[in-house]
Design a protein around this motif. Structure first.
Motif, short mmCIF file in Angstrom:
data_model
loop_
_atom_site.label_atom_id
_atom_site.label_comp_id
_atom_site.label_asym_id
_atom_site.label_seq_id
_atom_site.Cartn_x
_atom_site.Cartn_y
_atom_site.Cartn_z
N PRO A 108 0.81 -1.23 0.00
CA PRO A 108 0.00 0.00 0.00
C PRO A 108 0.85 1.28 0.00
O PRO A 108 0.51 2.25 -0.68
CB PRO A 108 -0.83 -0.10 1.28
CG PRO A 108 -0.91 -1.55 1.57
CD PRO A 108 0.39 -2.11 1.09
N ARG A 109 1.95 1.30 0.75
CA ARG A 109 2.81 2.49 0.78
C ARG A 109 3.47 2.71 -0.58
O ARG A 109 3.61 3.84 -1.04
CB ARG A 109 3.88 2.37 1.87
CG ARG A 109 3.36 2.38 3.27
CD ARG A 109 2.54 3.62 3.60
NE ARG A 109 3.25 4.84 3.26
CZ ARG A 109 2.67 5.97 2.84
NH1 ARG A 109 1.38 6.04 2.72
NH2 ARG A 109 3.39 7.02 2.55
N THR A 110 3.88 1.64 -1.23
CA THR A 110 4.50 1.76 -2.56
C THR A 110 3.48 2.28 -3.57
O THR A 110 3.80 3.15 -4.39
CB THR A 110 5.06 0.40 -3.01
OG1 THR A 110 6.00 -0.03 -2.02
CG2 THR A 110 5.73 0.49 -4.35
N ASN A 111 2.25 1.77 -3.50
CA ASN A 111 1.21 2.25 -4.42
C ASN A 111 0.89 3.72 -4.16
O ASN A 111 0.71 4.49 -5.11
CB ASN A 111 -0.05 1.40 -4.29
CG ASN A 111 0.13 0.01 -4.87
OD1 ASN A 111 1.00 -0.22 -5.69
ND2 ASN A 111 -0.69 -0.92 -4.41
N ALA A 112 0.84 4.12 -2.90
CA ALA A 112 0.57 5.52 -2.57
C ALA A 112 1.69 6.41 -3.10
O ALA A 112 1.43 7.49 -3.66
CB ALA A 112 0.41 5.69 -1.06
N ARG A 113 2.92 5.99 -2.94
CA ARG A 113 4.06 6.76 -3.45
C ARG A 113 3.99 6.88 -4.97
O ARG A 113 4.17 7.96 -5.53
CB ARG A 113 5.37 6.09 -3.03
CG ARG A 113 6.60 6.87 -3.49
CD ARG A 113 7.83 6.00 -3.49
NE ARG A 113 7.65 4.91 -4.45
CZ ARG A 113 8.23 3.72 -4.33
NH1 ARG A 113 9.00 3.45 -3.29
NH2 ARG A 113 8.04 2.79 -5.23
N ASP A 114 3.75 5.75 -5.63
CA ASP A 114 3.69 5.76 -7.09
C ASP A 114 2.55 6.65 -7.59
O ASP A 114 2.72 7.39 -8.57
CB ASP A 114 3.52 4.35 -7.64
CG ASP A 114 4.76 3.50 -7.42
OD1 ASP A 114 5.83 4.06 -7.09
OD2 ASP A 114 4.65 2.26 -7.57
N ASN A 115 1.39 6.60 -6.93
CA ASN A 115 0.27 7.45 -7.31
C ASN A 115 0.59 8.92 -7.11
O ASN A 115 0.21 9.77 -7.92
CB ASN A 115 -0.99 7.06 -6.54
CG ASN A 115 -1.52 5.71 -6.96
OD1 ASN A 115 -1.28 5.24 -8.06
ND2 ASN A 115 -2.26 5.07 -6.06
N TYR A 116 1.29 9.24 -6.03
CA TYR A 116 1.68 10.63 -5.76
C TYR A 116 2.59 11.16 -6.86
O TYR A 116 2.35 12.24 -7.40
CB TYR A 116 2.39 10.70 -4.41
CG TYR A 116 2.99 12.06 -4.12
CD1 TYR A 116 2.18 13.13 -3.76
CD2 TYR A 116 4.36 12.26 -4.22
CE1 TYR A 116 2.73 14.38 -3.50
CE2 TYR A 116 4.91 13.50 -3.97
CZ TYR A 116 4.09 14.56 -3.61
OH TYR A 116 4.64 15.78 -3.36
#
Length: 60
Positions: free
Chosen positions: A38-46
């Motif tokens: 989830p943290r990686t996806n949030a970073r990538d989306n940002y």
């Protein structure tokens, strides 16, 4: 009569190792899919959002 001790150490070792490996795999999966992904996806989306905003400002 006292029962022989042979085999108990091996059985206990196999049980302890099985529990340790099972719990380790469980906790590893909990960390990976509960925190890391989830943290990686949030970073990538940002960063994707930032790139889209930058491209929109430049008119690309």
């Amino acid at each position: 009569m006292v029962q022989p001790i042979t085999g108990m150490l091996r059985r206990g070792l196999i049980t302890d190792l099985s529990i340790a490996i099972g719990l380790g795999a469980l906790m590893g999966n909990a960390f990976w899919y509960g925190y890391h992904v989830p943290r990686t996806n949030a970073r990538d989306n940002y960063y994707k959002k930032l790139e889209e905003e930058r491209a929109a400002r430049q008119g690309n």
